[in-house]
Design a protein around this motif. Structure first.
Motif, PDB file in Angstrom:
ATOM      1  N   MET A   1       0.848  -1.191   0.000  1.00  0.00           N
ATOM      2  CA  MET A   1       0.000   0.000   0.000  1.00  0.00           C
ATOM      3  C   MET A   1       0.886   1.244   0.000  1.00  0.00           C
ATOM      4  O   MET A   1       1.804   1.361   0.790  1.00  0.00           O
ATOM      5  N   ARG A   2       0.613   2.159  -0.881  1.00  0.00           N
ATOM      6  CA  ARG A   2       1.491   3.316  -1.068  1.00  0.00           C
ATOM      7  C   ARG A   2       1.171   4.439  -0.084  1.00  0.00           C
ATOM      8  O   ARG A   2       0.035   4.636   0.321  1.00  0.00           O
ATOM      9  N   ARG A   3       2.213   5.181   0.251  1.00  0.00           N
ATOM     10  CA  ARG A   3       2.045   6.366   1.078  1.00  0.00           C
ATOM     11  C   ARG A   3       1.965   7.604   0.185  1.00  0.00           C
ATOM     12  O   ARG A   3       2.496   7.634  -0.919  1.00  0.00           O
ATOM     13  N   VAL A   4       1.287   8.618   0.686  1.00  0.00           N
ATOM     14  CA  VAL A   4       1.241   9.899  -0.002  1.00  0.00           C
ATOM     15  C   VAL A   4       2.451  10.716   0.441  1.00  0.00           C
ATOM     16  O   VAL A   4       2.696  10.872   1.643  1.00  0.00           O
ATOM     17  N   LEU A   5       3.212  11.214  -0.516  1.00  0.00           N
ATOM     18  CA  LEU A   5       4.438  11.933  -0.207  1.00  0.00           C
ATOM     19  C   LEU A   5       4.405  13.323  -0.827  1.00  0.00           C
ATOM     20  O   LEU A   5       3.749  13.550  -1.847  1.00  0.00           O
ATOM     21  N   MET A   6       5.116  14.232  -0.203  1.00  0.00           N
ATOM     22  CA  MET A   6       5.327  15.563  -0.761  1.00  0.00           C
ATOM     23  C   MET A   6       6.740  15.605  -1.326  1.00  0.00           C
ATOM     24  O   MET A   6       7.717  15.506  -0.581  1.00  0.00           O
ATOM     25  N   ASP A   7       6.847  15.697  -2.642  1.00  0.00           N
ATOM     26  CA  ASP A   7       8.147  15.706  -3.320  1.00  0.00           C
ATOM     27  C   ASP A   7       8.577  17.153  -3.542  1.00  0.00           C
ATOM     28  O   ASP A   7       7.971  17.894  -4.309  1.00  0.00           O
ATOM     29  N   ARG A   8       9.664  17.549  -2.869  1.00  0.00           N
ATOM     30  CA  ARG A   8      10.195  18.908  -2.978  1.00  0.00           C
ATOM     31  C   ARG A   8      11.570  18.917  -3.657  1.00  0.00           C
ATOM     32  O   ARG A   8      12.346  19.853  -3.472  1.00  0.00           O
ATOM     33  N   SER A   9      11.869  17.849  -4.423  1.00  0.00           N
ATOM     34  CA  SER A   9      13.189  17.765  -5.056  1.00  0.00           C
ATOM     35  C   SER A   9      13.412  18.874  -6.070  1.00  0.00           C
ATOM     36  O   SER A   9      14.548  19.307  -6.274  1.00  0.00           O
ATOM     37  N   ASN A  10      12.349  19.347  -6.715  1.00  0.00           N
ATOM     38  CA  ASN A  10      12.444  20.479  -7.631  1.00  0.00           C
ATOM     39  C   ASN A  10      12.009  21.733  -6.879  1.00  0.00           C
ATOM     40  O   ASN A  10      10.856  21.835  -6.452  1.00  0.00           O
ATOM     41  N   PRO A  11      12.898  22.704  -6.700  1.00  0.00           N
ATOM     42  CA  PRO A  11      12.535  23.877  -5.883  1.00  0.00           C
ATOM     43  C   PRO A  11      11.438  24.734  -6.504  1.00  0.00           C
ATOM     44  O   PRO A  11      10.832  25.544  -5.797  1.00  0.00           O
ATOM     45  N   ASP A  12      11.179  24.558  -7.791  1.00  0.00           N
ATOM     46  CA  ASP A  12      10.183  25.398  -8.461  1.00  0.00           C
ATOM     47  C   ASP A  12       8.767  24.849  -8.334  1.00  0.00           C
ATOM     48  O   ASP A  12       7.799  25.596  -8.524  1.00  0.00           O
ATOM     49  N   VAL A  13       8.635  23.548  -8.072  1.00  0.00           N
ATOM     50  CA  VAL A  13       7.303  22.935  -8.009  1.00  0.00           C
ATOM     51  C   VAL A  13       7.203  22.088  -6.747  1.00  0.00           C
ATOM     52  O   VAL A  13       8.202  21.743  -6.113  1.00  0.00           O
ATOM     53  N   LEU A  14       5.970  21.742  -6.417  1.00  0.00           N
ATOM     54  CA  LEU A  14       5.693  20.878  -5.275  1.00  0.00           C
ATOM     55  C   LEU A  14       4.782  19.761  -5.765  1.00  0.00           C
ATOM     56  O   LEU A  14       3.692  20.018  -6.269  1.00  0.00           O
ATOM     57  N   ASP A  15       5.250  18.525  -5.632  1.00  0.00           N
ATOM     58  CA  ASP A  15       4.494  17.373  -6.113  1.00  0.00           C
ATOM     59  C   ASP A  15       3.820  16.654  -4.958  1.00  0.00           C
ATOM     60  O   ASP A  15       4.481  16.301  -3.964  1.00  0.00           O
ATOM     61  N   LEU A  16       2.517  16.453  -5.098  1.00  0.00           N
ATOM     62  CA  LEU A  16       1.790  15.571  -4.200  1.00  0.00           C
ATOM     63  C   LEU A  16       1.760  14.210  -4.872  1.00  0.00           C
ATOM     64  O   LEU A  16       1.042  13.996  -5.859  1.00  0.00           O
ATOM     65  N   VAL A  17       2.552  13.276  -4.383  1.00  0.00           N
ATOM     66  CA  VAL A  17       2.746  11.979  -5.026  1.00  0.00           C
ATOM     67  C   VAL A  17       1.676  11.011  -4.544  1.00  0.00           C
ATOM     68  O   VAL A  17       1.673  10.609  -3.374  1.00  0.00           O
ATOM     69  N   LEU A  18       0.782  10.634  -5.435  1.00  0.00           N
ATOM     70  CA  LEU A  18      -0.235   9.641  -5.135  1.00  0.00           C
ATOM     71  C   LEU A  18       0.239   8.235  -5.479  1.00  0.00           C
ATOM     72  O   LEU A  18      -0.096   7.266  -4.800  1.00  0.00           O
ATOM     73  N   MET A  19       0.992   8.135  -6.577  1.00  0.00           N
ATOM     74  CA  MET A  19       1.577   6.868  -7.023  1.00  0.00           C
ATOM     75  C   MET A  19       2.970   7.160  -7.559  1.00  0.00           C
ATOM     76  O   MET A  19       3.207   8.211  -8.158  1.00  0.00           O
ATOM     77  N   GLU A  20       3.871   6.230  -7.348  1.00  0.00           N
ATOM     78  CA  GLU A  20       5.235   6.427  -7.795  1.00  0.00           C
ATOM     79  C   GLU A  20       5.315   6.412  -9.320  1.00  0.00           C
ATOM     80  O   GLU A  20       4.471   5.857 -10.000  1.00  0.00           O
ATOM     81  N   ARG A  21       6.364   7.051  -9.816  1.00  0.00           N
ATOM     82  CA  ARG A  21       6.693   7.090 -11.237  1.00  0.00           C
ATOM     83  C   ARG A  21       5.573   7.757 -12.021  1.00  0.00           C
ATOM     84  O   ARG A  21       4.872   8.618 -11.509  1.00  0.00           O
ATOM     85  N   GLY A  22       5.417   7.382 -13.302  1.00  0.00           N
ATOM     86  CA  GLY A  22       4.427   8.023 -14.137  1.00  0.00           C
ATOM     87  C   GLY A  22       4.966   9.285 -14.785  1.00  0.00           C
ATOM     88  O   GLY A  22       6.062   9.766 -14.474  1.00  0.00           O
ATOM     89  N   GLY A  23       4.197   9.835 -15.715  1.00  0.00           N
ATOM     90  CA  GLY A  23       4.551  11.084 -16.359  1.00  0.00           C
ATOM     91  C   GLY A  23       5.419  10.947 -17.581  1.00  0.00           C
ATOM     92  O   GLY A  23       5.870  11.953 -18.134  1.00  0.00           O
ATOM     93  N   SER A  24       5.655   9.717 -18.058  1.00  0.00           N
ATOM     94  CA  SER A  24       6.477   9.541 -19.249  1.00  0.00           C
ATOM     95  C   SER A  24       5.879   8.443 -20.115  1.00  0.00           C
ATOM     96  O   SER A  24       5.299   7.470 -19.621  1.00  0.00           O
ATOM     97  N   LEU A  25       6.033   8.600 -21.428  1.00  0.00           N
ATOM     98  CA  LEU A  25       5.512   7.599 -22.360  1.00  0.00           C
ATOM     99  C   LEU A  25       6.239   6.271 -22.182  1.00  0.00           C
ATOM    100  O   LEU A  25       5.638   5.202 -22.329  1.00  0.00           O
ATOM    101  N   ARG A  26       7.516   6.329 -21.854  1.00  0.00           N
ATOM    102  CA  ARG A  26       8.282   5.101 -21.655  1.00  0.00           C
ATOM    103  C   ARG A  26       7.709   4.281 -20.511  1.00  0.00           C
ATOM    104  O   ARG A  26       7.564   3.055 -20.626  1.00  0.00           O
TER     105      ARG A  26
END
Length: 229
Positions: A1-26
């Motif tokens: 079961m996945r946890r919800v995380l706040m990804d702050r690795s990019n200082p310009d944006v803030l990601d609310l991570v519902l599921m890992e990975r994603g966002g690429s056609l590959r």
């Protein structure tokens, strides 16, 4: 079961991570290819679904050839349709909500399996809701207490599917973190409920069963008069 995380690795944006990975056609293509392993199971379900038709064809004397063909067509159709639905789910599922700028979010992007949607005003996210429900056992219940924690994102155009969270999630800390990161742009609610599991009704006593049987069978006689001539 996945946890919800706040990804702050990019200082310009803030990601609310519902599921890992994603966002690429590959990633989407890889996940779609991996779902092919479910095709044999879907084929078997489709073939079994055609079983009544197959039996009817045998009784009609068509022989085994048309029966095998019908089962193969049904199984193949089920496998293709089921796999297509799984691929669509891979491509359409939202993995992240990307807020920008990170300090005071003004836009939000839905990051799906294959790509990221166009930026939308942050007001498109109506509310983020955390539900924390605890069910305690009744007296004498051998089952342990159960905890259900979910996170729901409500959009102006609907809502995203609920995300189940681990039972040991600190919902108070998660609520505080989301509020500090997204307020006042996005409303974040925490709903906590605590109730006892309803006990089953007690079994009927012997006297109750006797009364019920007397009621059912003790008044079953017919009434009628014997006419005299």
């Amino acid at each position: 079961m996945r946890r919800v995380l706040m990804d702050r690795s990019n200082p310009d944006v803030l990601d609310l991570v519902l599921m890992e990975r994603g966002g690429s056609l590959r990633y989407a293509l890889t996940a779609a290819l991996q779902s092919v392993i479910a095709a044999p199971v879907l084929f078997l379900y489709g073939a079994l679904f055609s079983l009544p038709l197959d039996i009817g064809m045998l009784f009609a004397g068509t022989g085994w050839g048309p029966v095998w063909a019908a089962a193969g067509i049904a199984g193949g159709a089920c496998a293709v349709i089921g796999w297509a639905l799984m691929v669509r789910l891979v491509f359409r599922t939202v993995h992240r909500l990307r807020f920008a700028p990170s300090a005071e979010p003004a836009t939000v992007v839905l990051v799906r399996g294959a790509r990221a949607d166009r930026p939308m005003p942050v007001t498109e996210v109506r509310r983020i809701r955390i539900d924390h429900s605890t069910e305690e056992p009744y007296d004498g219940d051998p089952r342990p207490r159960s905890v259900t924690i979910t996170l729901t994102v409500l959009l102006e155009r609907g809502e995203l599917p609920q995300r189940p969270l681990p039972q040991d999630t600190d919902t108070t800390a998660l609520h505080r973190e989301l509020r500090e990161a997204l307020s006042p742009a996005v409303e974040v609610d925490l709903h906590v409920s605590h109730h006892q599991r309803p006990a089953p009704p007690p079994p009927p006593s012997v006297s109750d069963r006797r009364s019920w049987n007397h009621f059912r069978y003790g008044h079953g006689g017919s009434t009628g008069g014997v006419g005299g001539g």
